[in-house]
Design a protein around this motif. Structure first.
Motif, mmCIF file in Angstrom:
data_model
loop_
_atom_site.group_PDB
_atom_site.id
_atom_site.type_symbol
_atom_site.label_atom_id
_atom_site.label_comp_id
_atom_site.label_asym_id
_atom_site.label_seq_id
_atom_site.Cartn_x
_atom_site.Cartn_y
_atom_site.Cartn_z
ATOM 1 N N ARG A 36 9.429 -3.207 -7.313
ATOM 2 C CA ARG A 36 8.727 -3.009 -6.047
ATOM 3 C C ARG A 36 9.712 -2.644 -4.943
ATOM 4 N NH1 ARG A 36 7.562 -8.357 -2.464
ATOM 5 N NH2 ARG A 36 9.617 -9.312 -2.658
ATOM 6 N N ILE A 45 5.110 -1.923 -1.972
ATOM 7 C CA ILE A 45 4.611 -1.080 -3.046
ATOM 8 C C ILE A 45 5.145 -1.597 -4.376
ATOM 9 C CG2 ILE A 45 4.578 1.251 -4.001
ATOM 10 C CD1 ILE A 45 5.136 2.261 -1.140
ATOM 11 N N THR A 55 2.200 4.070 -7.407
ATOM 12 C CA THR A 55 1.819 2.661 -7.459
ATOM 13 C C THR A 55 1.530 2.199 -8.881
ATOM 14 O OG1 THR A 55 -0.469 3.265 -7.019
ATOM 15 C CG2 THR A 55 0.902 2.684 -5.128
#
Length: 576
Positions: free
Chosen positions: A70, A87, A124
Motif C-alpha cells: 500500500r 491505496i 487498486t
C-alpha cells in the motif's frame, strides 16, 4: 512590463524539437499531518514501475509512506485544506526501491514492481474506481511490444517533419511572438482546477510545433502561457525531446501559426527564478548553506536550504547582500557547453534528466554564480528591482525553507500590506504604530469575556441539570438542545444528573446545520445506540463507560435520533 531588451526567451526550449535542452532542479517538499479529504490522483503503468501523481499545487506538510502492499499520502494544499489518500496496491511492490519527488504542482511517486514486466490492469487491489483516481492518458501506453510502438512513433514523426516547410532560424531572444509550423495535433485531456476549486478534466489537443517560444514546466519553474493563432495555450509540458501545447481547438499539421507569449507571467517567472539563483549563491558564499531544491509558487517562492536552522541575522545578511548586487547592475549571461567540456565540472548543478540530449545550458551571474539551468532569466540583476525575504520555516529532515519575493511581487505585496494597514487604522481607530498594542488589548478583553461566559455557561449547565432531574418528564429518554454551548457544557449536565437508568440526549449548535451531541445512560444501551445516533445525524463520534459524544453535520435530524432512542427504550420495557 519589464524591459524589452531582456533575453526572456532563455530556457523556452526554442529550436528544433530534437534540439530541446531541459535541465531541472529536484522539487521541494515537506512533512505532514494525517488529513481526511482526497487529493486527485493520476496513474499509469510501465514494465518496471507504476507511476502515481498526486495533483496538489503549492503543497505543504507532505508525507509519503510506501509499503509493499500500500501507499499512504497526505499534505495540505495552498488553502490549508488537509488531504489524505490510502491505496492498497493491485500487486506487491518493492517499497525499498521506490521513491517520490515533489514539485509546486504535484507529488509524483515511482513505485517499483515486485514482478517486473507484468502489466497492472488497475492500481487498486479491489476492482473499484474511486472518484479521485484516474488514468494518466497522456503517459499511458500498452508497453508490451514497446520497441515496435516506439519505432512506429519515430517513423510517424519523421513523416510529419517532411511535410513542413523549410526550417527557419529559431526565435530571437527579444521576440514576444514568432511564426512557426505545426508538426502534429492529437486529441488529449487536461486535468485542471475549475472556478469552484474542484478538479475538472478538459478535452482538447496536444500540439507540437517546429519551434516554440513557450517554456514547458521544469527546473522548479511553472510553464508559460500564451496563444497560437490567438488560441489560448492552457498548458505547456515536456515529453521527451518535445514541448506539448494543450489547446481546446485543433490546429492543422503543416500549417504556419503565430505564437505569442504571455509576457506578464513570463517576466514574473524570470524575476523569481533569477532571484532564486542569486539568493542560492549568496547563502552558499556567506554561510555555506547549500540549496537542495526550490519551488516557484503562485504567490511566493521557497528555497530549501541544507541547514537545520537559519537565524534572523543570517536572513538579514542574505537580503542585504542580494539587494546590493541588484543595485550593482550585474549582467546575467547564458552559455551552452558540450557534455565533454572540462568547464562543466566547474558549474554548479544537481545533475541532468535521464533523457537529456544536446549541449548543457549554463546561467552565469557575473562574478557571483554559474549554474546549469533550463529556466527563463533576466539579462541583468537590475531587472529584479528588489528581493524581500519574508522569513523561514522548518523544512524536511533538518532542512530550512526560506520564503522570498522578487520584483513586481514585492510591489504587489507592499500594496496589499498597505491596504491592510489602512483598514486596520480605520477599525482600530489608531495609527499603524499602535496596531499591535490595540490588538493585544482586544485579545485580553476577549479572553476575559470568554472566561466570564464560560463561568455563566457552567452555572447554567448545573441549573439545567437540576431542572431536568426534578422534571415530571424525567425517565425513559430526556432530550435537550441549545444553540450555545460546547462539549464541556454537555458533560457538566451529564455529570450533575449522574443517572444510569435514563438515556440523556444532549445537542448544541445550529438547529439546521452542524453541531455537537452527547449520549449518556446505561453503558450497554449507549454502546449500542451511540453509533446509530451518529449515523442518523450524519456525523461521527466515540465513547466509553456510558458516554458517547461527537460531531454532527445534520442537526435537523435530531427528531429522528430521538425517535430511535424512544423505540429502543419501549422495546426494552416490553421485553422486561
Amino acid at each position: 512590463m519589464g524591459p524589452r531588451t531582456s533575453p526572456f526567451l532563455r530556457g523556452s526550449c526554442w529550436g528544433r524539437p530534437q534540439d530541446l535542452k531541459i535541465a531541472w532542479a529536484p522539487p521541494w517538499h515537506g512533512e505532514c499531518l494525517w488529513p481526511r479529504q482526497h487529493a486527485q490522483t493520476l496513474w499509469y503503468d510501465r514494465p518496471k514501475y507504476v507511476f502515481m501523481k498526486f495533483c496538489v499545487e503549492d503543497s505543504t506538510d507532505v508525507h509519503v509512506l510506501i509499503e509493499d502492499h500500500r501507499i499512504v499520502f497526505s499534505c495540505k494544499n495552498a488553502d490549508g485544506v488537509e488531504l489524505y489518500n490510502e491505496i492498497e496496491f493491485y500487486a506487491k511492490v518493492n517499497s525499498k526501491d521506490s521513491q517520490d519527488k515533489h514539485s509546486c504542482r504535484s507529488i509524483t511517486c515511482f513505485v517499483r514492481k515486485w514482478k517486473e514486466k507484468v502489466a497492472w490492469p488497475r492500481l487498486t487491489k479491489e476492482d473499484i474506481k474511486p472518484v479521485w483516481l484516474s488514468v494518466d492518458f497522456d503517459n499511458w501506453r500498452d508497453w508490451e511490444g514497446d520497441e515496435e510502438v516506439e519505432l512506429a512513433h519515430v517513423e510517424h514523426y519523421a513523416e510529419l517533419l517532411k511535410k513542413v516547410s523549410t526550417k527557419r532560424p529559431p526565435p530571437t531572444m527579444d521576440d514576444l511572438d514568432f511564426t512557426t509550423t505545426v508538426v502534429s495535433c492529437s486529441p488529449a485531456e487536461l486535468q485542471t482546477e475549475g472556478s469552484n476549486g474542484k478538479k475538472e478534466v478538459l478535452s482538447g489537443f496536444q500540439v507540437v510545433l517546429e519551434d516554440t517560444l513557450l517554456f514547458p514546466e521544469g527546473g522548479g519553474q511553472p510553464d508559460d502561457r500564451g496563444t497560437i493563432n490567438d488560441i489560448s495555450v492552457l498548458r505547456v509540458s515536456r515529453r521527451g525531446a518535445q514541448a506539448d501545447h494543450f489547446t481546446q481547438t485543433p490546429l492543422i499539421p503543416g500549417s504556419q501559426v503565430l505564437v505569442r507569449v504571455d509576457w506578464e507571467r513570463r517576466f514574473d517567472h524570470m524575476q523569481q527564478h533569477s532571484g532564486q539563483h542569486l539568493i542560492t549563491a549568496v547563502a552558499d558564499h556567506l554561510f555555506e548553506m547549500k540549496t537542495t531544491s526550490w519551488c516557484l509558487g503562485r504567490f511566493r517562492s521557497i528555497i530549501e536550504l541544507d541547514s537545520p536552522s537559519v537565524t534572523a541575522e543570517q536572513v538579514a545578511a542574505i537580503e542585504q547582500n542580494v539587494n546590493e548586487k541588484i543595485r550593482d547592475r550585474l549582467p546575467v549571461n547564458v552559455r551552452e557547453l558540450s557534455l565533454d567540456d572540462p568547464e562543466v565540472e566547474q558549474v554548479r548543478g544537481r545533475g541532468l534528466p535521464d533523457d537529456h540530449a544536446g549541449p548543457i545550458r549554463v546561467i552565469t551571474i557575473q562574478g557571483v554564480d554559474s549554474n546549469m539551468c533550463c529556466g527563463t532569466h533576466v539579462s541583468n540583476l537590475s531587472d529584479l528591482q528588489v528581493i524581500k525575504i519574508l522569513g523561514t520555516e522548518k523544512g524536511k529532515k533538518n532542512k530550512t525553507n526560506l520564503i522570498f519575493l522578487a520584483g513586481n511581487r514585492v510591489l504587489k505585496w507592499m500594496e496589499r500590506s498597505h491596504g491592510t494597514e489602512k483598514a486596520l487604522t480605520t477599525l482600530l481607530k489608531c495609527g499603524a504604530e499602535d496596531h499591535v498594542e490595540a490588538v493585544k488589548k482586544l485579545q485580553n478583553s476577549t479572553k476575559l469575556l470568554q472566561k466570564n461566559n464560560l463561568n455563566l455557561l457552567r452555572d447554567l449547565a448545573v441549573h439545567i441539570a437540576h431542572s431536568l432531574r426534578d422534571s415530571s418528564d424525567w425517565g425513559g429518554v430526556v432530550a435537550l438542545h441549545r444553540k450555545e454551548g460546547d462539549s464541556e457544557f454537555m458533560n457538566i449536565i451529564a455529570n450533575e444528573i449522574g443517572s444510569e437508568e435514563t438515556i440523556l440526549f444532549l445537542t448544541v449548535g445550529d438547529e439546521k446545520g452542524a453541531g455537537l451531541f452527547l449520549l449518556a445512560g446505561p453503558a450497554e444501551a449507549v454502546e449500542t445506540l451511540g453509533p446509530r445516533v451518529a449515523e442518523v445525524l450524519e456525523g461521527k463520534g466515540a465513547g466509553k463507560k456510558g458516554r458517547f459524544q461527537g460531531k454532527a453535520t445534520k442537526m435537523s435530524r435530531r427528531a429522528e435520533a430521538q425517535a430511535l432512542l424512544q423505540d429502543y427504550v419501549s422495546t426494552q420495557s416490553a421485553e422486561e
